[in-house]
Design an enzyme around this catalytic site. Structure first.
Site, PDB file in Angstrom:
ATOM      1  N   CYS A 181      -7.006  20.833   1.425  1.00  0.00           N
ATOM      2  CA  CYS A 181      -6.635  21.438   0.145  1.00  0.00           C
ATOM      3  C   CYS A 181      -7.778  21.300  -0.867  1.00  0.00           C
ATOM      4  CB  CYS A 181      -5.326  20.847  -0.363  1.00  0.00           C
ATOM      5  SG  CYS A 181      -4.549  21.828  -1.671  1.00  0.00           S
ATOM      6  N   HIS A 189      -1.528  21.412   4.088  1.00  0.00           N
ATOM      7  CA  HIS A 189      -1.374  19.954   4.258  1.00  0.00           C
ATOM      8  C   HIS A 189      -0.811  19.646   5.644  1.00  0.00           C
ATOM      9  CE1 HIS A 189      -2.244  18.609   0.111  1.00  0.00           C
ATOM     10  NE2 HIS A 189      -1.802  19.802  -0.222  1.00  0.00           N
ATOM     11  N   GLU A 210      -0.499  16.797   6.973  1.00  0.00           N
ATOM     12  CA  GLU A 210       0.116  15.469   7.003  1.00  0.00           C
ATOM     13  C   GLU A 210       1.616  15.487   6.726  1.00  0.00           C
ATOM     14  OE1 GLU A 210      -1.597  15.917   2.773  1.00  0.00           O
ATOM     15  OE2 GLU A 210      -2.004  16.620   4.802  1.00  0.00           O
ATOM     16  N   SER A 228      10.031 -15.492   1.878  1.00  0.00           N
ATOM     17  CA  SER A 228      11.110 -14.844   1.139  1.00  0.00           C
ATOM     18  C   SER A 228      12.309 -14.555   2.024  1.00  0.00           C
ATOM     19  CB  SER A 228      10.607 -13.511   0.564  1.00  0.00           C
ATOM     20  OG  SER A 228      10.360 -12.583   1.607  1.00  0.00           O
ATOM     21  N   GLY A 229      12.123 -14.665   3.349  1.00  0.00           N
ATOM     22  CA  GLY A 229      13.169 -14.260   4.280  1.00  0.00           C
ATOM     23  C   GLY A 229      13.012 -12.810   4.703  1.00  0.00           C
ATOM     24  N   GLY A 230      12.072 -12.093   4.083  1.00  0.00           N
ATOM     25  CA  GLY A 230      11.857 -10.688   4.384  1.00  0.00           C
ATOM     26  C   GLY A 230      10.877 -10.479   5.524  1.00  0.00           C
ATOM     27  N   SER A 265       6.677 -11.479   4.788  1.00  0.00           N
ATOM     28  CA  SER A 265       6.312 -12.901   4.807  1.00  0.00           C
ATOM     29  C   SER A 265       6.611 -13.526   6.174  1.00  0.00           C
ATOM     30  CB  SER A 265       7.035 -13.665   3.691  1.00  0.00           C
ATOM     31  OG  SER A 265       8.432 -13.703   3.898  1.00  0.00           O
ATOM     32  N   SER A 266       7.640 -13.032   6.862  1.00  0.00           N
ATOM     33  CA  SER A 266       7.983 -13.577   8.184  1.00  0.00           C
ATOM     34  C   SER A 266       6.903 -13.247   9.204  1.00  0.00           C
ATOM     35  CB  SER A 266       9.336 -13.017   8.652  1.00  0.00           C
ATOM     36  OG  SER A 266      10.370 -13.372   7.763  1.00  0.00           O
TER      37      SER A 266
END
Length: 508
Positions: A78, A166, A168, A220-222, A225-226
Site C-alpha cells: 500500500c 493488504h 496480511e 501473576s498466574g497468567g 509470566s508462567s
C-alpha cells in the site's frame, strides 16, 4: 537467525504483517521507518508497511531506501508501494474512485513468482485514498483490479515489488500465499523459526547471560509470566525464585489453586498473603486510576520486601511480550495513556536489579505455542487474561471486602459455567462487573433492593480489538438464574454487548 525486517510507517495493520510472516515459521522484526538498524547477513528481505499518510503529504514519511532497494528483496504494501513509485519517478494522485474493502484481481502476470499459485479473480482487501497513476519505465505491472491498474508491480532487474492491497488481512483470500511467495520463494527463508527452536536458543542465551546469578520473578498466574518462569527454570533451575502475591482482589480460591499448579511445574514459588495490606489502602477509593496506582504501588512495596529477604539477587525477570516492545519504539512514540497498564511494570530504580525478558520477541499466541512445547498444562495456557488490578477494576466505585466477596462468587459461577458448557475456550476473556446500581426485585413474597452485575465475554486475538461473544440465550439465562439464587446481595444480571472499540474490555 535469519529474519525479515518490517519497516513501520504507522499502519494499523503492521503487527498483522508480522504475525502472518511468523505463521510461516520465519522470524521478523518491526522497526520504525526513522530508526532503521544496520543490515546484517541475517536480514533476508524487507517489507514496507502501509501508513495513515498520503505520500503527497508534506509530513509523509520519506526514508532513504538505498539500504535495501536493489540489494535485498523488498515488498512495498500500500503506502510502501506508493512510496517506491513516487521516489523513483512515478506519480501518485488522489483516487478518482477510492477503493476501500474487497476487490478482485482481473489481471495477474502468472509467470511472476510473487503471484505463483494465485488464481485470477482472487479477492484482495484495499484501503487507500491514492492511486499510482504512472510508474517508471523499469517497473512492470503484474496485477490489476477493475478500478486500479497498478494493483501490483515488479521492478525489472531487482527483487523489488509493490502491491496496492493488504495481503496480511484475512479478507485477502490468497494473501498468505503471496506472503509465502515473497518470504520463502523470493527471500529464501528456511522456515526454521519454530517453538522448539525458540526454546533451544532462548535457554542457551539465558544460561550464557545469567550464569550462576539469582533471578526473581513476580508471577501473576497468567500465561506470560508462567511461560517465562518455566523457560528460566530450565535455564538456571533453583537460582530462579518466583513470588506470587495475593492482593485480595484475585478470583475465588485463585491464590491457593495457582500455587498448587506451580508446584506441579517444579517452580520455586513464595506465596505472599497481602490481602489486608491492599484492601486497607483501597478503602474509600472510587477513582479507577487511583485504584490502579494503589495496587501497583502496594505490589512494588510487597515485592520489594520479599525480594530483600533473598540473598544476592541480581536480576528481575518480566513477562514482557513483543507488542509491549513495539509500543515502546513505535513510529509516534508510546501512545497516549488511556489508563495505567493492567499489569504491573518494571520495579523502581532503588531495587537496582538488571532486567531479563525471555519472551520479548513473542506475540501472545506464540507464547502459548511455546508453552505447549514446554508441556505446560493446558489449564494454565488456556487461562483467560486477567488484569493486574484484578477484581478492583470490575467493582465500579469503592472496593470493600463485602463487594469483593460478592463479585468472587458471581465470577466463579460464570467462569465455571463457561467451562461446564464447553464455552470457555471459545471466549478470549470473560468476567463479571459489580455495578454501583441497586434495583428493585422480588424474591418469594418479599421485595428486594439489591445489586446488579454485568457479565462480559469477548473474542479477540491480542486484546487490541475485541467483539462481544454471542453466547447462547439459554446459557445466559442459566447463569442469571444461578447467580441470583446463589449469591446473596444480587437480584439482577445483564449482559454487556459492547465491542472494543469504542468500549474497552474492562469497565475501569
Amino acid at each position: 537467525m535469519e529474519k525479515i525486517l518490517i519497516l513501520d510507517f504507522g499502519s494499523q495493520y503492521t503487527q498483522l504483517i508480522a504475525r502472518r510472516v511468523r505463521e510461516l515459521n520465519v522470524y521478523c522484526e518491526i522497526v520504525p521507518y526513522h530508526k532503521i538498524p544496520a543490515i546484517d547477513k541475517h536480514t533476508k528481505g524487507v517489507i514496507l508497511s502501509g501508513s495513515p499518510f498520503s505520500v503527497n503529504d508534506t509530513e509523509a514519511p520519506m526514508p532513504n531506501l538505498d539500504f535495501c532497494k536493489g540489494k535485498l528483496p523488498v515488498l512495498g504494501v500500500c503506502y510502501g508501494a506508493q512510496l517506491m513509485a513516487k521516489q523513483f519517478g512515478g506519480n501518485v494522485q488522489p483516487s478518482k474512485t477510492r477503493e476501500y474493502g474487497r476487490a478482485h484481481l482481473k489481471f495477474i502476470e502468472t509467470n511472476n513468482v510473487l503471484f505463483e499459485s494465485i488464481p485470477l479473480d482472487s479477492q484482495v482487501w484495499m484501503s487507500h485514498g491514492d492511486t499510482i497513476t504512472s510508474i517508471p519505465s523499469t517497473y512492470e505491472i503484474i496485477a490489476s483490479t477493475e478500478d486500479v491498474k497498478v494493483a501490483a508491480y515488479h521492478i525489472q532487474g531487482e527483487q523489488t515489488f509493490g502491491i496496492q492491497f493488504h495481503p496480511e488481512v484475512y479478507h485477502s483470500t490468497d494473501g498468505a500465499t503471496l506472503l509465502k511467495n515473497f518470504v520463502v520463494g523470493i527471500c529464501g527463508c528456511a522456515q526454521s523459526w519454530t517453538p522448539d527452536s525458540f526454546i533451544e536458543s532462548t535457554i542457551a542465551d539465558l544460561k550464557q547471560t545469567l550464569g550462576t546469578d539469582k533471578v526473581v520473578l513476580g508471577l501473576s498466574g497468567g500465561v506470560d509470566s508462567s511461560v517465562a518462569a518455566v523457560l528460566l527454570h530450565k535455564a538456571i533451575g533453583k537460582n530462579l525464585v518466583c513470588i506470587f502475591v495475593d492482593n485480595g482482589v484475585l478470583r475465588k480460591n485463585e491464590f491457593e489453586s495457582v500455587l498448587e499448579q506451580y508446584k506441579v511445574l517444579g517452580l520455586n514459588v513464595i506465596g505472599v498473603n497481602a490481602k489486608d495490606q491492599f484492601l486497607d489502602k483501597l478503602e474509600g477509593v472510587s477513582d479507577p486510576e487511583t485504584k490502579r496506582k494503589i495496587i501497583g504501588g502496594t505490589f512494588i512495596d510487597v515485592f520489594d520486601q520479599e525480594a530483600h529477604k533473598l540473598q544476592d539477587v541480581t536480576w528481575l525477570a518480566q513477562g514482557t511480550i513483543y507488542p509491549d516492545v513495539i509500543e515502546s519504539v513505535s513510529v509516534n512514540g508510546p501512545s497516549a495513556t488511556i489508563k495505567s497498564h493492567h499489569n504491573v511494570g518494571g520495579l523502581p530504580d532503588f531495587m537496582k536489579l538488571k532486567i531479563v525478558e525471555p519472551l520479548r520477541l513473542l506475540f501472545k499466541d506464540e507464547v502459548r505455542r511455546v508453552g505447549k512445547a514446554l508441556q505446560i498444562p493446558s489449564d494454565i495456557l488456556a487461562r483467560h487474561p486477567f488484569p493486574g488490578p484484578g477484581l478492583a477494576i470490575r467493582i465500579i466505585g469503592e472496593v470493600t471486602r463485602e463487594k469483593v466477596a460478592i463479585l468472587q462468587e458471581c465470577d466463579a459461577i460464570f467462569i465455571q459455567g463457561l467451562k461446564t458448557h464447553g464455552l470457555y475456550d471459545t471466549v478470549w476473556q470473560a468476567g463479571v462487573m459489580l455495578l454501583p446500581v441497586q434495583s428493585v426485585g422480588v424474591m418469594g413474597d418479599e421485595r428486594t433492593y439489591e445489586n446488579c452485575v454485568a457479565l462480559r465475554a469477548v473474542s479477540s486475538t491480542d486484546g487490541m480489538t475485541a467483539d462481544w461473544c454471542h453466547l447462547p440465550y439459554e446459557f445466559l439465562a442459566k447463569m442469571s438464574n444461578e447467580i441470583i439464587n446463589k449469591v446473596k446481595g444480587v437480584n439482577r444480571v445483564v449482559y454487556d454487548i459492547s465491542s472494543k472499540p469504542p468500549a474497552t474490555i474492562e469497565w475501569e
